[in-house]
Scaffold this active site. Structure first.
Site, PDB file in Angstrom:
ATOM      1  N   LYS A 223      36.097  55.630  39.543  1.00 52.69           N
ATOM      2  CA  LYS A 223      36.001  54.338  38.874  1.00 52.69           C
ATOM      3  C   LYS A 223      34.530  53.984  38.723  1.00 52.69           C
ATOM      4  CE  LYS A 223      36.918  49.393  39.488  1.00 52.69           C
ATOM      5  NZ  LYS A 223      37.581  48.339  40.272  1.00 52.69           N
TER       6      LYS A 223
ATOM      7  N   GLU B 117      38.003  42.531  27.303  1.00 56.18           N
ATOM      8  CA  GLU B 117      37.960  41.938  28.644  1.00 56.18           C
ATOM      9  C   GLU B 117      36.594  41.327  28.948  1.00 56.18           C
ATOM     10  OE1 GLU B 117      38.213  43.424  33.270  1.00 56.18           O
ATOM     11  OE2 GLU B 117      39.706  44.200  31.855  1.00 56.18           O
TER      12      GLU B 117
ATOM     13  N   GLU C  72      43.832  50.611  40.022  1.00 52.56           N
ATOM     14  CA  GLU C  72      42.467  50.102  40.163  1.00 52.56           C
ATOM     15  C   GLU C  72      42.331  49.253  41.428  1.00 52.56           C
ATOM     16  OE1 GLU C  72      39.195  47.428  37.678  1.00 52.56           O
ATOM     17  OE2 GLU C  72      41.081  48.017  36.714  1.00 52.56           O
TER      18      GLU C  72
ATOM     19  N   LYS D 101      35.623  37.418  29.840  1.00 54.19           N
ATOM     20  CA  LYS D 101      34.889  37.055  31.060  1.00 54.19           C
ATOM     21  C   LYS D 101      33.604  36.305  30.719  1.00 54.19           C
ATOM     22  CE  LYS D 101      36.754  40.709  34.012  1.00 54.19           C
ATOM     23  NZ  LYS D 101      36.491  42.010  34.686  1.00 54.19           N
TER      24      LYS D 101
ATOM     25  N   GLU E 143      35.681  35.680  43.037  1.00 53.53           N
ATOM     26  CA  GLU E 143      35.813  36.715  44.065  1.00 53.53           C
ATOM     27  C   GLU E 143      34.971  36.444  45.319  1.00 53.53           C
ATOM     28  OE1 GLU E 143      35.401  41.580  44.585  1.00 53.53           O
ATOM     29  OE2 GLU E 143      35.126  40.648  42.631  1.00 53.53           O
TER      30      GLU E 143
END
Length: 418
Positions: A183, A400, A268, A404, A233
């Site tokens: 990743k 995406e 993921e 964001k 987060e």
């Protein structure tokens, strides 16, 4: 007690300090909420300035002026051991190991115990002499000014642009297929030219109003230069030796069903969980991973697994070094992903994907620096990224990062300026 009276009480208590020996003092005054902390901070002309609000909204701080500054977590944690219990340092850490952390002169703190002003004083010569200097410093504080209006943007420039992004994602997918990466999180910046100077505090205040379930933060190290963001987060929160962290990875539109069952996004997220487990395993004696849950935001929803652990040692420098950058913002394997990022991203990330928050002997909390911007006069740079794994679609990943970036970007459109 109103805010202005709390400042006067700080003055009175400073004036009473008569010790002519080296030492440390912390003066704390409780007051009633009659002033907006972020707007008050924006009215001041002393730096650094720092604002941070917890994700649940129950805790917020506004700090200005620096008693001492620290440029690494190791330096900060060493000095923290020499300070009285309960004193806090605030600031940010980059993924390259640089930090900007400081012990504030004046701290406005709000939590479940109410609101209070805290003044920190340290002198190697005379506590009384430093108290007199701080009295003059308090005289320079400015009354709260009306909140600034946000400018709108004239021009926007993406780096990479869409063609460059699609090429970059395809290069990442090739590296994943070849076994070099599991990743990698690729980022994009958008540079805006604005119709006038931007107030970082005004931008953050506007973001607070429309972006729920986020940490909200601002770090201004000098005039016209500030990091601003609203991030969903957590990097970690520590209370004594008890630590909470999380894997926030896997993204879909807010109205898109089936994220909990989507194989690509589940994969993921599981990569991030496994990475956190591996990074912490030799510094904790207990670890538990909670079931996956959905986190709905304004434009997007994410998958999250909460992770709790009991540290062998309450060492914040070690926690940041182990967890940052997480696989959710860097990639796997860590070294190979960061090498790919450094080779292919056409910009310096700065504080983006690092962490911002506070630390003390008893407790600490840092969030990941996401959905953020670097402001400077009539210019602003927005950061956004997307995790690339096997099965990623370059076009969808571009969409995406667009969503964001809209966390802050939509606040600068002419339609939102009235």
């Amino acid at each position: 007690m109103p805010f202005d009276q709390a400042i006067e009480q700080l003055r009175d208590r400073l004036a009473q300090i008569a010790d002519t020996v080296p030492g440390m003092r912390q003066i704390c005054v409780n007051f009633s909420p009659d002033t907006d902390a972020l707007n008050w901070l924006a009215s001041q002309r002393c730096w650094p300035q720092f604002y941070w609000q917890s994700r649940c909204g129950e805790q917020s701080v506004a700090a200005c002026g620096a008693v001492e500054r620290y440029y690494s977590m190791a330096q900060a944690t060493r000095h923290l051991g020499q300070l009285p219990s309960g004193w806090r340092l605030f600031g940010a850490n980059s993924i390259d190991g640089d930090s900007y952390l400081f012990l504030p002169v004046l701290l406005w703190q709000q939590d479940s115990d109410g609101q209070r002003l805290i003044l920190n004083l340290i002198s190697d010569i005379s506590v009384q002499q430093e108290a007199q200097r701080l009295l003059r410093w308090l005289d320079e504080l400015r009354p709260m000014e009306p909140a600034a209006q946000l400018p709108h943007y004239h021009r926007a420039h993406h780096a990479p642009d869409k063609d460059g992004w699609l090429q970059q994602v395809n290069q990442a997918l090739k590296a994943i297929t070849g076994g070099d990466l599991d990743k990698v999180v690729l980022a994009r910046v958008t540079d805006f030219s604005l119709s006038g100077p931007i107030s970082p505090a005004a931008l953050l205040a506007a973001s607070q109003r429309i972006n729920p379930r986020c940490y909200h933060f601002m770090l201004a190290t000098e005039p016209q230069q500030a990091l601003v963001g609203s991030s969903p987060e957590r990097l970690y929160a520590r209370r004594g030796r008890e630590m909470d962290t999380e894997a926030l990875a896997g993204t879909a539109d807010l109205d898109q069903p089936g994220l909990l069952d989507d194989a690509k996004n589940q994969w993921e997220n599981s990569l991030v969980v496994a990475d956190i487990h591996q990074r912490l395993t030799d510094i904790v004696d207990e670890m538990a991973v909670m079931p996956v849950e959905l986190v709905p935001l304004r434009h997007l929803q994410h998958l999250r697994r909460r992770i709790s652990a009991r540290l062998l040692q309450a060492d914040d420098a070690q926690c940041v070094a182990r967890l940052q950058p997480t696989a959710a913002v860097g990639g796997l394997p860590r070294a190979a992903a960061l090498d790919f990022i450094h080779q292919h991203e056409p910009f310096d990330r700065g504080w983006y994907s690092g962490s911002v928050g506070y630390l003390s002997q008893d407790e600490s909390e840092f969030n990941v620096v996401l959905r953020c911007a670097q402001t400077g006069g009539e210019q602003i740079r927005l950061y956004a990224g997307a995790g690339i794994v096997s099965g990623s679609d370059p076009e969808l990943e571009w969409q995406e990062v667009e969503r964001k970036a809209a966390t802050l970007g939509t606040l600068l459109t002419a339609e939102n300026q009235g």
